[in-house]
Design an enzyme around this catalytic site. Structure first.
Site: not given
Ligand code: C6P
Length: 422
Positions: A136, A217, A240
């Site tokens: 990500h 995740q 999440k």
């Molecule tokens: N992915 C998705 O729809 P934050 O924004 O800090 O809570 O998480 C960021 C993040 C980091 N690593 C992974 C593997 C993620 O999936 C995410 C967030 C969301 O897939 C928003 S783009």
């Protein structure tokens, strides 16, 4: 360092009735555009059970005060609840001590914290930071910023095309003496790949490489044991995993946190301040400047209790069953390209493209029928480029989703194909 008793087993329901658990989530009981809501955007954020909402309301109605500074009853209650959440998070992750738990705004801030503090101190010109091709943006951009500041270089472990798997056998090729850090995701938010992180950490550690796991995740979807994984750092987001937005955890192994300088300066993190020089507290407080998100910690505590009442091992199995069910049903359609592993090691999400239909169109039509999907690059632009696409449509599940909802969704995908002439 305050040590904890070994993590007790999760309190589990004898046999979760997954459909009945939906009643814990008030938001699920509504119609969207005249259709019953089917919420399949859990990888973006999960819904919140009544227990978490109640914890937030209770805190603001009864206990709200600032922490660590007051001598009055409310402040003591707020401080106790805030620090109890830290102990709970340590237990949730099987950390050796609550001092290894830093509260942050989420995965993104947790990773930025490590890059800005540990990274700035220990990463030097010519060093390499090892990532994977499925990261990500939150686990790429902070390292790019660090590399720009220090003259380090980023190197990416390759995936094997649409199946989105890494080959652990390849790691040795990439582990050279100049690699100082391995930072990788546990579960890919676009592919659904579940990486064997304990194996990667073990092999990295043999070469003296520090490891960071992005558990955004996975933390709410399966048991996480940082001692068994053997990582140095692990990042997660509360939102999440049934918790509130804008809150998260950075786990840091005690020895790592000791050698790591503070993150931000300000109140709360100091021991003493003079006009020209200050001293600071030990971890975790030296990383938590300013008034923290107290209600966020309390709500995360409630979320962790909630998840463990169900049992994270059961959630993991149910997730994987839903993921496999959806994958199999979609794979039976013509004119569809599916991403991520076909067998085993697949989390509860499906990413796909329909021939001749843009992902955004799939999501827009689905929304009109009450089905919440996500379409786009999912903050995985380099991965999309590697796959030769600019976006995918994604359905991501959680324990309150059902196979009936998936049947309905697959039927809808068929209708969308027909509507666009396929
Ligand atoms: N992915 C998705 O729809 P934050 O924004 O800090 O809570 O998480 C960021 C993040 C980091 N690593 C992974 C593997 C993620 O999936 C995410 C967030 C969301 O897939 C928003 S783009």
């Amino acid at each position: 360092m305050k040590t904890l008793n070994p993590s007790p087993p999760s309190i589990t329901l004898s046999a979760p009735n997954w459909s009945a658990l939906r009643e814990d989530f008030p938001i699920l009981d509504q119609k969207v555009h005249g259709h019953p809501l089917i919420y399949f955007d859990n990888a973006a954020t999960s819904q919140k059970p009544r227990a978490v909402i109640d914890a937030l309301v209770h805190y603001y109605e009864r206990d709200n005060a600032n922490v660590h500074r007051g001598l009055h009853e409310l402040s003591n209650r707020a401080t106790d609840a805030f620090e109890a959440a830290r102990v709970r998070a340590a237990k949730f992750l099987n950390a050796r001590s609550a001092d290894e738990i830093i509260f942050t705004r989420g995965t993104t801030e947790s990773i930025n914290l490590v890059a800005a503090t540990w990274g700035t101190k220990f990463i030097k010109r010519g060093n390499k930071i090892l990532l994977t091709e499925m990261e990500h943006h939150s686990n790429i951009v902070p390292w790019q910023l660090l590399a720009e500041r220090t003259g380090a270089q980023l190197v990416f472990l390759p995936i094997n095309g649409d199946a989105g798997l890494l080959d652990p056998g390849q790691l040795d090729e990439y582990v050279t003496s100049d690699v100082k850090l391995l930072a990788m995701t546990h579960i890919s938010n676009s592919l659904g790949t579940i990486n064997p992180i304990a194996e990667y950490c073990e092999r990295a550690r043999r070469h003296g490489i520090v490891t960071l796991i992005d558990a955004a995740q996975s933390a709410g979807h399966c048991p996480i044991d940082v001692q068994q994984i053997g990582c140095d750092f692990l990042a997660l987001s509360a939102h999440k995993m049934c918790g509130p937005t804008g809150f998260g955890v950075l786990y840091g192994r005690g020895e790592r946190l000791e050698e790591t300088p503070p993150y931000q300066g300000g109140g709360e993190m100091i021991l003493s301040v003079d006009y020209h020089k200050s001293t600071w507290k030990q971890a975790p407080h030296k990383f938590e400047a300013g008034t923290p998100d107290i209600s966020g910690a309390i709500a995360l505590h409630a979320a962790m209790d909630y998840l463990d009442r169900i049992g994270r091992d059961r959630i993991a199995q149910h997730d994987q069953d839903l993921g496999a069910y959806a994958f199999e049903k979609l794979a039976a359609l013509k004119g569809i390209r599916l991403f991520g592993p076909t067998i085993g090691g697949r989390a509860g999400l499906v990413s796909f493209l329909l021939d001749g239909v843009h992902a955004h169109d799939v999501v827009t039509v689905a929304d009109q029928r009450g089905v919440a999907l996500r379409g786009g690059h999912h903050c995985n632009q380099p991965l999309m480029k590697k796959l030769g696409v600019d976006s995918t449509a994604r359905a991501s599940f959680y324990f309150y989703n059902t196979t009936e909802e998936i049947d309905h969704f697959v039927e809808l995908v068929r209708e969308i194909q027909k509507f666009f002439g396929n």
